[in-house]
Design an enzyme around this catalytic site. Sequence first.
Site, PDB file in Angstrom:
ATOM      1  N   GLY A 107      43.841  48.478  38.360  1.00  0.00           N
ATOM      2  CA  GLY A 107      43.612  47.287  38.945  1.00  0.00           C
ATOM      3  C   GLY A 107      43.388  47.784  40.125  1.00  0.00           C
ATOM      4  O   GLY A 107      44.600  48.170  41.066  1.00  0.00           O
TER       5      GLY A 107
ATOM      6  N   GLN B 168      40.853  46.044  28.140  1.00  0.00           N
ATOM      7  CA  GLN B 168      41.663  46.359  29.045  1.00  0.00           C
ATOM      8  C   GLN B 168      42.182  44.301  28.557  1.00  0.00           C
ATOM      9  O   GLN B 168      43.579  44.089  28.691  1.00  0.00           O
ATOM     10  CB  GLN B 168      41.831  46.549  31.085  1.00  0.00           C
ATOM     11  CG  GLN B 168      40.778  47.753  31.531  1.00  0.00           C
ATOM     12  CD  GLN B 168      39.923  48.258  31.129  1.00  0.00           C
ATOM     13  OE1 GLN B 168      39.473  47.905  30.717  1.00  0.00           O
ATOM     14  NE2 GLN B 168      39.584  48.533  32.752  1.00  0.00           N
TER      15      GLN B 168
ATOM     16  N   ASP C 101      36.950  45.027  42.471  1.00  0.00           N
ATOM     17  CA  ASP C 101      37.016  46.335  42.626  1.00  0.00           C
ATOM     18  C   ASP C 101      36.537  46.502  44.400  1.00  0.00           C
ATOM     19  O   ASP C 101      37.550  47.057  44.884  1.00  0.00           O
ATOM     20  CB  ASP C 101      37.367  47.535  41.718  1.00  0.00           C
ATOM     21  CG  ASP C 101      37.695  47.005  40.669  1.00  0.00           C
ATOM     22  OD1 ASP C 101      38.607  47.705  40.756  1.00  0.00           O
ATOM     23  OD2 ASP C 101      37.383  46.480  39.582  1.00  0.00           O
TER      24      ASP C 101
ATOM     25  N   ASN D 235      33.098  45.070  40.746  1.00  0.00           N
ATOM     26  CA  ASN D 235      33.868  44.479  39.262  1.00  0.00           C
ATOM     27  C   ASN D 235      33.682  45.357  37.917  1.00  0.00           C
ATOM     28  O   ASN D 235      32.469  46.179  37.765  1.00  0.00           O
ATOM     29  CB  ASN D 235      34.113  43.010  38.949  1.00  0.00           C
ATOM     30  CG  ASN D 235      35.182  42.919  38.782  1.00  0.00           C
ATOM     31  OD1 ASN D 235      36.488  43.347  38.686  1.00  0.00           O
ATOM     32  ND2 ASN D 235      35.186  42.195  37.388  1.00  0.00           N
TER      33      ASN D 235
END
Length: 388
Positions: free
Chosen positions: A58, A216, A257, A267
Amino acid sequence: VHPAPAMKVDGVPRQTMWAEGRVIKSVDQRSLPHEFVVEDITTVHEMAVAIKDMHLRGAVVIGTAAAYGMALAACEAQAAAGEDVAKFMDLLQASGEKLKATRPTAVNLEHAVRDVLAGVTSGTVAERVEQSWELAKVQKGHDLDWCRRIGEHGLKIIRQMSDKKGGDKTFNILTHCNAGWLACIDFGTATAPMYAAHDAGIKLHVYVDETRPRNQGASLTAWELGQHGVPHTVIADNTGGHLMQHGMVDMVITGADRVTRGGDVCNKIGTYLKALAAKDNNVPFYVALPSSTLDLRLVDGFKIPIEQRSAREVSHVQGLHEETGKIMEVLLTPKSSPAANYAFDVTPRHLVTGLITECGVHEANEAAIVAVFGNGSEEPSAKKAKVE
């Protein structure tokens, strides 16, 4: 002083990462949702492995982890350099490069390393070691505060849209991957508005993409939402478009990200496809991020380095064997079949309805971003942005 954790595990307040003396405690996300494990990290090498091998993942928590990693590196550099400041700084710089090499896409990591190095340029070696730990503490404090503010700003959007739909009707949000408190320190980015809306009494339901290949969403986001009591449904990655076509999704919120000065969003792989489906079905697509995830030096998102991870993450899957109670990994593909594993994709700015940051909600374009955060000429400008 950091506020008490808002998120809970089995009713106990928790954060993803914290320091106890010179030991970093970190939730090992590889064991979730079946086991809750806290890992001790005591060296910069251990921190680099934890980041690279995704014991933690993350963008936001990677930034905090990098700052703590630099503090651990400072202790090691002191032991090797003694009072030689020049040698100490050389060793610290080398550790910073080692940390930056672990995950090339998430810009928070690079920002955190840079901020620590920029903040330990005066004093004795011992003073610089203490400065590094204080800077890591500041980094964590920023992340906590910014995620809380993201929740506040996102709540306003959800409340407005929910009221327009009819407050007695369930408001459905779709999210991709895990941009929750596990990916941050507390609250999360994409999940912060969801938690805030749920806590405010809004009738909310979340569709959670499983998010292959590491799942995730299925393993982390679903676990988080369940712990907080947020109604949710895990769906296969390819289901989102169908739900949008049938009016079953009111809003999409993802994390990021890296977001460029031009508003392009990098991302988790698959985000772009959700944005395309949202655009085609007139579903608002929002991206939640702290300003530390902005790359103000870069305009074009297609120049962001895209990490390629091990093919094994695609060819194998991990889960709980219910009969034995053991976590196991099994092969999904033919042994002879090669696999490609691109970890991220880029969603062009024109597909993004808005960016939710600690400073408010912004259009995903260069003019709007520069107006609040600057153009990157005075890095780190993110921490200088005015918070409303």
